[in-house]
Design an enzyme around this catalytic site. Structure first.
Site, PDB file in Angstrom:
ATOM      1  N   ILE A  93      -7.287   0.898  -4.765  1.00 23.90           N
ATOM      2  CA  ILE A  93      -5.905   0.406  -4.720  1.00 23.90           C
ATOM      3  C   ILE A  93      -4.948   1.597  -4.647  1.00 23.90           C
ATOM      4  CG2 ILE A  93      -6.395  -1.683  -6.050  1.00 23.90           C
ATOM      5  CD1 ILE A  93      -5.199  -0.284  -8.532  1.00 23.90           C
ATOM      6  N   GLY A 151       3.967  11.229  -3.893  1.00 22.37           N
ATOM      7  CA  GLY A 151       3.949   9.860  -4.433  1.00 22.37           C
ATOM      8  C   GLY A 151       2.572   9.376  -4.838  1.00 22.37           C
ATOM      9  N   TYR A 155      -3.463   8.583  -7.145  1.00 24.36           N
ATOM     10  CA  TYR A 155      -4.441   8.320  -6.072  1.00 24.36           C
ATOM     11  C   TYR A 155      -5.149   9.615  -5.652  1.00 24.36           C
ATOM     12  CZ  TYR A 155      -6.037   6.212  -1.596  1.00 24.36           C
ATOM     13  OH  TYR A 155      -6.767   5.728  -0.542  1.00 24.36           O
TER      14      TYR A 155
HETATM   15  N1  CAA Z   1       7.744  14.273   1.271  1.00 27.74           N
HETATM   16  C1  CAA Z   1       8.712  15.063   0.783  1.00 27.74           C
HETATM   17  N2  CAA Z   1       9.805  14.595   0.134  1.00 27.74           N
HETATM   18  C2  CAA Z   1       9.884  13.273  -0.027  1.00 27.74           C
HETATM   19  C3  CAA Z   1       8.901  12.394   0.439  1.00 27.74           C
HETATM   20  C4  CAA Z   1       7.801  12.942   1.128  1.00 27.74           C
HETATM   21  N3  CAA Z   1       6.831  12.173   1.638  1.00 27.74           N
HETATM   22  N4  CAA Z   1       9.251  11.121   0.100  1.00 27.74           N
HETATM   23  C5  CAA Z   1      10.438  11.217  -0.571  1.00 27.74           C
HETATM   24  N5  CAA Z   1      10.814  12.516  -0.621  1.00 27.74           N
HETATM   25  C6  CAA Z   1      12.016  13.074  -1.235  1.00 27.74           C
HETATM   26  C7  CAA Z   1      13.220  12.252  -0.823  1.00 27.74           C
HETATM   27  O1  CAA Z   1      13.790  12.759   0.371  1.00 27.74           O
HETATM   28  C8  CAA Z   1      14.155  12.438  -2.010  1.00 27.74           C
HETATM   29  O2  CAA Z   1      14.734  13.719  -1.977  1.00 27.74           O
HETATM   30  P1  CAA Z   1      16.168  13.974  -2.713  1.00 27.74           P
HETATM   31  O3  CAA Z   1      15.987  13.645  -4.179  1.00 27.74           O
HETATM   32  O4  CAA Z   1      16.442  15.414  -2.448  1.00 27.74           O
HETATM   33  O5  CAA Z   1      17.102  13.028  -2.033  1.00 27.74           O
HETATM   34  C9  CAA Z   1      13.184  12.432  -3.156  1.00 27.74           C
HETATM   35  O6  CAA Z   1      11.934  12.931  -2.639  1.00 27.74           O
HETATM   36  C10 CAA Z   1      12.998  11.024  -3.632  1.00 27.74           C
HETATM   37  O7  CAA Z   1      12.074  11.032  -4.637  1.00 27.74           O
HETATM   38  P2  CAA Z   1      11.723   9.659  -5.322  1.00 27.74           P
HETATM   39  O8  CAA Z   1      10.896   9.922  -6.513  1.00 27.74           O
HETATM   40  O9  CAA Z   1      12.984   8.868  -5.534  1.00 27.74           O
HETATM   41  O10 CAA Z   1      10.855   8.995  -4.166  1.00 27.74           O
HETATM   42  P3  CAA Z   1      10.996   7.534  -3.627  1.00 27.74           P
HETATM   43  O11 CAA Z   1      10.926   6.593  -4.773  1.00 27.74           O
HETATM   44  O12 CAA Z   1      12.119   7.420  -2.691  1.00 27.74           O
HETATM   45  O13 CAA Z   1       9.674   7.392  -2.721  1.00 27.74           O
HETATM   46  C11 CAA Z   1       7.352   6.985  -2.487  1.00 27.74           C
HETATM   47  C12 CAA Z   1       8.425   7.744  -3.242  1.00 27.74           C
HETATM   48  C13 CAA Z   1       7.504   5.462  -2.719  1.00 27.74           C
HETATM   49  C14 CAA Z   1       6.008   7.418  -3.041  1.00 27.74           C
HETATM   50  C15 CAA Z   1       7.467   7.281  -0.984  1.00 27.74           C
HETATM   51  O14 CAA Z   1       7.552   8.678  -0.803  1.00 27.74           O
HETATM   52  C16 CAA Z   1       6.267   6.792  -0.225  1.00 27.74           C
HETATM   53  O15 CAA Z   1       6.047   5.586  -0.064  1.00 27.74           O
HETATM   54  N6  CAA Z   1       5.464   7.718   0.289  1.00 27.74           N
HETATM   55  C17 CAA Z   1       4.258   7.415   1.034  1.00 27.74           C
HETATM   56  C18 CAA Z   1       3.086   7.697   0.195  1.00 27.74           C
HETATM   57  C19 CAA Z   1       1.838   7.507   1.025  1.00 27.74           C
HETATM   58  O16 CAA Z   1       1.630   8.120   2.062  1.00 27.74           O
HETATM   59  N7  CAA Z   1       0.962   6.645   0.562  1.00 27.74           N
HETATM   60  C20 CAA Z   1      -0.260   6.400   1.257  1.00 27.74           C
HETATM   61  C21 CAA Z   1      -0.683   4.988   1.028  1.00 27.74           C
HETATM   62  S1  CAA Z   1      -2.056   4.541   2.066  1.00 27.74           S
HETATM   63  C22 CAA Z   1      -3.344   5.357   1.410  1.00 27.74           C
HETATM   64  O17 CAA Z   1      -3.284   5.975   0.404  1.00 27.74           O
HETATM   65  C23 CAA Z   1      -4.629   5.240   2.184  1.00 27.74           C
HETATM   66  C24 CAA Z   1      -5.246   6.558   2.401  1.00 27.74           C
HETATM   67  O18 CAA Z   1      -6.209   6.882   1.724  1.00 27.74           O
HETATM   68  C25 CAA Z   1      -4.715   7.428   3.443  1.00 27.74           C
END
Ligand code: CAA
Length: 249
Positions: A93, A151, A155
């Site tokens: 998950i 994030g 995981y």
């Molecule tokens: N890289 C760098 N900076 C990032 C970022 C990233 N990927 N995502 C957000 N930020 C930055 C934002 O620009 C923001 O910057 P400021 O504070 O300067 O404005 C800050 O970080 C926001 O931080 P938050 O803690 O508020 O982050 P959020 O709540 O907006 O988002 C998150 C966090 C929900 C994890 C989002 O980044 C996200 O969904 N990321 C994708 C994670 C991902 O790839 N998951 C994979 C799932 S599938 C899987 O896992 C299968 C596999 O095995 C491949």
């Protein structure tokens, strides 16, 4: 092997799990998908996808966080089919959140499924494999266990741990006819990946050299390769299937 190998796939009706079940069945295994009950739509889709394999495809309800339930399911399959030759630990998950926003429950739930689950199920099958001097265990990790992902402290930690588990167990059982390997998928066309917000997903896809998300079948073929009787000299390996998204020695 004169009779069909018996394969148990946790997370077996999920996005990757069902493709893995299908490929193992295409390669001649009798497959038992173990997954959470009450996901009636997913289960119906799985049954339809596997219909052509008749009694060679089955489903059993299992929560991999439950140690005793894992033992019970393994014992029932061994009783019914005589053995388990292949274990694919696929149940997984996501609970994505940056660390400063991560709740303890998000950490605990993820570790319980993605890491404890692999211990529970491997522990349940290993005695039988050792007694028979044969087994194939394939654990699903992730490219994000190799690189870390924003994030995903939970995981990435669990998925890196998966391969540590693989290497340690591979050493313990290598001389007993059992191989233990990891497959590390990249971003694939599954509900889990489709749940990533679209702009973030688009940025990730733009970084994949092959230029597309993986298909679940890409992972199915890799798992079936390592699960084959003919792959006996590959153990403790981590096979990346990520379209070139991450390359390393
Ligand atoms: N890289 C760098 N900076 C990032 C970022 C990233 N990927 N995502 C957000 N930020 C930055 C934002 O620009 C923001 O910057 P400021 O504070 O300067 O404005 C800050 O970080 C926001 O931080 P938050 O803690 O508020 O982050 P959020 O709540 O907006 O988002 C998150 C966090 C929900 C994890 C989002 O980044 C996200 O969904 N990321 C994708 C994670 C991902 O790839 N998951 C994979 C799932 S599938 C899987 O896992 C299968 C596999 O095995 C491949």
């Amino acid at each position: 092997m004169s009779t069909p190998p018996i394969a148990l796939v946790t997370g077996g009706i999920g996005g990757l799990g069902s493709a893995i079940c299908r490929q193992l069945a295409l390669d001649g295994a009798r497959v038992i998908a173990a997954d959470l009950p009450h996901r009636n739509d997913r289960l119906a889709a799985f049954r339809a996808e596997m219909a052509e394999f008749g009694e060679h495809a089955d489903f059993t309800a299992l929560d991999v966080t439950d140690f005793d339930a894992c033992r019970r399911v393994a014992a029932e399959i061994e009783q019914r089919h005589g053995r388990i030759d292949i274990l694919a630990n696929v149940a997984g998950i996501t609970r994505d959140a940056s660390l400063r926003k991560m709740e303890k429950a998000q950490w605990d739930q993820l570790l319980a499924v993605n890491l404890d689950g692999i211990f529970h199920m491997s522990r349940a099958v290993i005695e039988g494999m050792l007694a028979r001097g044969y087994g194939r265990i394939v654990n699903i990790s992730s490219v994000n266990g190799q690189t870390g992902q924003f994030g995903q402290t939970n995981y990435s930690a669990a998925k890196a741990g998966v391969h540590g588990f693989t290497m340690a167990l591979a050493r313990e059982v290598a001389a007993k006819g059992i191989t233990v390997n990891t497959v590390s998928p990249g971003y694939c066309q599954t509900e889990m990946v489709m749940a990533v917000p679209e702009p973030i997903r688009a940025r990730i896809i733009a970084q994949i050299p092959v230029g597309r998300l993986g298909a679940p079948e890409d992972i199915g073929r890799a798992v079936a390769f390592l699960a084959s009787e003919r792959s006996g000299y590959i153990t403790g390996a981590n096979l990346p299937v990520n379209g070139g998204y991450f390359m390393s020695f």
